[in-house]
Design an enzyme around this catalytic site. Sequence first.
Site, PDB file in Angstrom:
ATOM      1  N   GLN A 248      16.938 -92.077  83.475  1.00  0.00           N
ATOM      2  CA  GLN A 248      15.631 -91.420  83.453  1.00  0.00           C
ATOM      3  C   GLN A 248      15.502 -90.511  82.224  1.00  0.00           C
ATOM      4  OE1 GLN A 248      13.161 -92.165  85.542  1.00  0.00           O
ATOM      5  NE2 GLN A 248      11.740 -90.657  84.720  1.00  0.00           N
TER       6      GLN A 248
ATOM      7  N   LYS B 194      11.422 -94.625  92.525  1.00  0.00           N
ATOM      8  CA  LYS B 194      12.034 -95.863  92.028  1.00  0.00           C
ATOM      9  C   LYS B 194      13.047 -96.399  93.041  1.00  0.00           C
ATOM     10  CE  LYS B 194      11.155 -94.778  87.196  1.00  0.00           C
ATOM     11  NZ  LYS B 194      11.560 -94.290  85.904  1.00  0.00           N
TER      12      LYS B 194
ATOM     13  N   ASP C  35      14.535-101.295  81.772  1.00  0.00           N
ATOM     14  CA  ASP C  35      13.501-100.486  81.110  1.00  0.00           C
ATOM     15  C   ASP C  35      12.974-101.190  79.858  1.00  0.00           C
ATOM     16  OD1 ASP C  35      12.563 -98.049  82.080  1.00  0.00           O
ATOM     17  OD2 ASP C  35      14.418 -96.995  81.563  1.00  0.00           O
TER      18      ASP C  35
HETATM   19  N1  GUN Z   1      10.494 -91.287  81.713  1.00  0.00           N
HETATM   20  C1  GUN Z   1       9.159 -91.479  81.751  1.00  0.00           C
HETATM   21  N2  GUN Z   1       8.858 -92.793  81.853  1.00  0.00           N
HETATM   22  C2  GUN Z   1      10.041 -93.435  81.880  1.00  0.00           C
HETATM   23  C3  GUN Z   1      10.384 -94.800  81.973  1.00  0.00           C
HETATM   24  O1  GUN Z   1       9.540 -95.708  82.055  1.00  0.00           O
HETATM   25  N3  GUN Z   1      11.720 -95.071  81.970  1.00  0.00           N
HETATM   26  C4  GUN Z   1      12.670 -94.096  81.882  1.00  0.00           C
HETATM   27  N4  GUN Z   1      13.949 -94.473  81.867  1.00  0.00           N
HETATM   28  N5  GUN Z   1      12.371 -92.812  81.788  1.00  0.00           N
HETATM   29  C5  GUN Z   1      11.064 -92.484  81.790  1.00  0.00           C
END
Ligand code: GUN
Length: 311
Positions: free
Chosen positions: A123, A79, A146
């Site tokens: 996350q 990311k 998100d």
């Molecule tokens: N963990 C797995 N997929 C995601 C996501 O799309 N966003 C976040 N914040 N955590 C995740």
Amino acid sequence: MAILLKFIKFKGKGCRLSRFLLMDATMTAQIIDGKALAEELRQSFKARVETLTAKGHKPGLVVILVGEDPASQVYVKNKVNGCLAIGMHSEKIVYEKDVAQQVVLDKIAELNADPAIHGILVQLPLPKHFDEEKVLEAISAEKDVDGFHAENVGALSQGAPRFIPCTPYGVMKMFEKGSVDLAGQEAVVIGRSNIVGKPMAMLLINAGATVTVCHSKTRDLKFHTQRADIVVAAVGKPKFVKGDMIKPGAVVIDVGINRLPDGKLCGDVDYADCLEVAGQITPVPGGVGPMTITMLLANTIEAAERKAGIR
Ligand code: GUN
């Protein structure tokens, strides 16, 4: 073609040949290449980032990671690097797995007030002692790239989304790329998570599909998937969706990323099995995965554009 010639030479039977030709002509799915689409989109984002940067609004994303989950570490790195590669600002903040929740909440409050930061992502999953909902609600809705904040979930369900959760957003872009007209289609989403299943269902409803959400308590999954024009699999079980569960010609989207004992990645869909039946299919790797991070970049750029008054 090589396989076809071999078949004629060794079998030489008209009836078998016509069956083979039928399968060859109609039963091999078109592959929706998420990796290529992600790259195309990321290239297109560069100009928007440049415009914003020139106006003093360089898009900035902070990713918070708690603990040392190896998969989460990889996702977070990708990311941050995805942002940096197109000229955005990005940083990660890492905490020990036993950090107090309040420390993270204080950091979120600080980032909410920081004008250089347009997107904040925590996350998931968080360690057990965290109240996940409380943490997600602490992120300002304007920086919730998100799309997990209740305000953004509500906006999506009302058909006026502000931030669309990245994975289902990526899937919608793949439908667009594959020229899949969703209106009137029967869609089955397997999985009801807040991250994928529920927002995916909402987006499909908003696009005019008739949507069924299946999950671990669904009595007869095959009954539902066999009559679906579109199947989105987000179950977290390797090769769970088999070819005999799919209607010929259906669009099959694989959201799963599972690591097999031999270290290889595979999706929730038995790709080789479904390739012969589906009309369109996404591979793993190289399907939905690269699109998820791409749409995170899109959401962060959108947040910066709103802040700059461009959108
Ligand atoms: N963990 C797995 N997929 C995601 C996501 O799309 N966003 C976040 N914040 N955590 C995740």
